[in-house]
Design an enzyme around this catalytic site. Structure first.
Site, short mmCIF file in Angstrom:
data_model
loop_
_atom_site.label_atom_id
_atom_site.label_comp_id
_atom_site.label_asym_id
_atom_site.label_seq_id
_atom_site.Cartn_x
_atom_site.Cartn_y
_atom_site.Cartn_z
N GLY A 25 -20.27 -19.54 49.18
CA GLY A 25 -19.52 -20.74 49.58
C GLY A 25 -19.92 -21.98 48.81
CB ALA A 26 -21.21 -24.82 48.55
N GLY A 30 -16.26 -23.15 39.25
CA GLY A 30 -16.81 -21.86 38.80
C GLY A 30 -16.38 -20.73 39.72
CG HIS A 31 -17.78 -20.56 43.77
ND1 HIS A 31 -18.37 -21.77 44.01
CD2 HIS A 31 -18.76 -19.63 43.90
CE1 HIS A 31 -19.65 -21.58 44.30
NE2 HIS A 31 -19.92 -20.30 44.24
CD GLN A 55 -28.49 -14.18 47.86
OE1 GLN A 55 -27.72 -13.30 48.22
NE2 GLN A 55 -28.25 -14.94 46.79
CE LYS A 142 -25.67 -22.05 37.30
NZ LYS A 142 -26.15 -21.59 38.57
#
Ligand code: AMP
Length: 271
Positions: A25-26, A30-31, A55, A142
């Protein structure tokens, strides 16, 4: 766009090619670029939004990781995502879980600096693959070592899907887009693009035949004088992430460096 919170409610499209973009999220461009690529290659695009606790290390930013489901849902819908999967932690980890641990490609870099991180990543991605059952899954370059980890897991476990690795989306000044950029103060934000400038300069000099070890030292010093605390700066094989001491194609320069409390990673791939 459907918003789904349980595995039981995930829709199945038996005749469609299913694309899948796992995220925490956020969302930023890029997403969205990953979702756009998935849209062009598959019939139904699933995106997961899950801040995966396993993680994060004990002193990392799990609690303060930016969360804004409503905004994320609007952004995902705007690029044509079909299903946004937002499971609560209990849906993904209802009991002590089996763990996927990927060897070799996790030995250095993020694997060494963030103990347990890639076990958490591989485990949650394996679970999400089992839940969503995609034909093609999309990851950003990335997180270059993450790509190598997922590739290795899929090969080792013969998971029946294809992987696509998508180039890094950057701000106009070259800073790799990251949800963590939101942590940077205005002063730090002004310095942050020097990370990519350094990698670009370093990759150029290695491609042109510079001595790898001395180029690394020189650029690490440049980062220090810009105010970065460097966890690692390395020249590596693209598939194995093993360090290289001379130029070869299919390689990358990779970095992790801290500006204050914010840890940034970036890389430049040499095809
Ligand atoms: P995250 O939400 O940070 O776990 O990222 C979800 C996916 O988006 C991962 O595959 C990341 O590698 C990818 N991603 C994050 N930032 C970028 C970026 N700037 N460009 C391309 N992909 C990205």
């Amino acid at each position: 766009m459907k918003i789904v919170r349980s595995v039981a409610d995930l829709p199945r499209y038996p005749t469609a090619t299913v694309g899948f973009v796992p995220t925490m999220g956020a969302f930023h461009e890029g997403h969205l670029d990953l979702m756009r690529v998935a849209k062009t290659e598959t019939d139904k695009v699933f995106v997961s939004l899950f801040v995966n606790p396993t993680q994060f290390g004990p002193n990392e930013d799990f609690r303060r990781y930016p969360r804004n489901e409503e905004r994320d849902a609007e952004m995902a819908a705007s690029v044509g995502v079909d299903v946004l999967f937002v499971p609560p932690v209990e849906e993904v980890y209802p009991r002590p879980s089996s763990i996927v641990s990927v060897p070799e490609v996790t030995a250095h870099w993020e694997g060494a600096h963030r103990p347990g991180h890639f076990d958490g990543v591989a485990t949650v991605v394996a679970k999400l693959f089992g839940m969503v059952r995609p034909h093609i899954a999309y990851f950003g370059r990335k997180d270059l070592q993450q790509c190598a980890v997922i590739q290795r897991m899929v090969e080792d476990l013969h998971l029946p899907l294809q992987l696509r690795f998508v180039p890094t989306t950057r701000e106009a000044d070259g800073l790799a887009m990251s949800s963590r950029n939101a942590y940077l103060s205005p002063e730090q934000r002004a310095i942050a693009p020097r990370l990519n400038e350094t990698l670009t300069r370093l990759s150029r000099s290695i491609s042109e035949g510079a001595d790898v070890a001395s180029a690394l030292v020189e650029n690490r010093n440049a980062l220090a004088s810009d105010g970065f605390e460097t966890d690692y700066l390395a020249y590596v094989d693209l598939a194995t992430l093993e360090p290289l001491d001379r130029f070869q194609p299919a390689s990358a320069v990779i970095v992790a460096a801290r500006l204050g409390n914010t840890r940034l990673i970036d890389n430049v791939v040499i095809e």
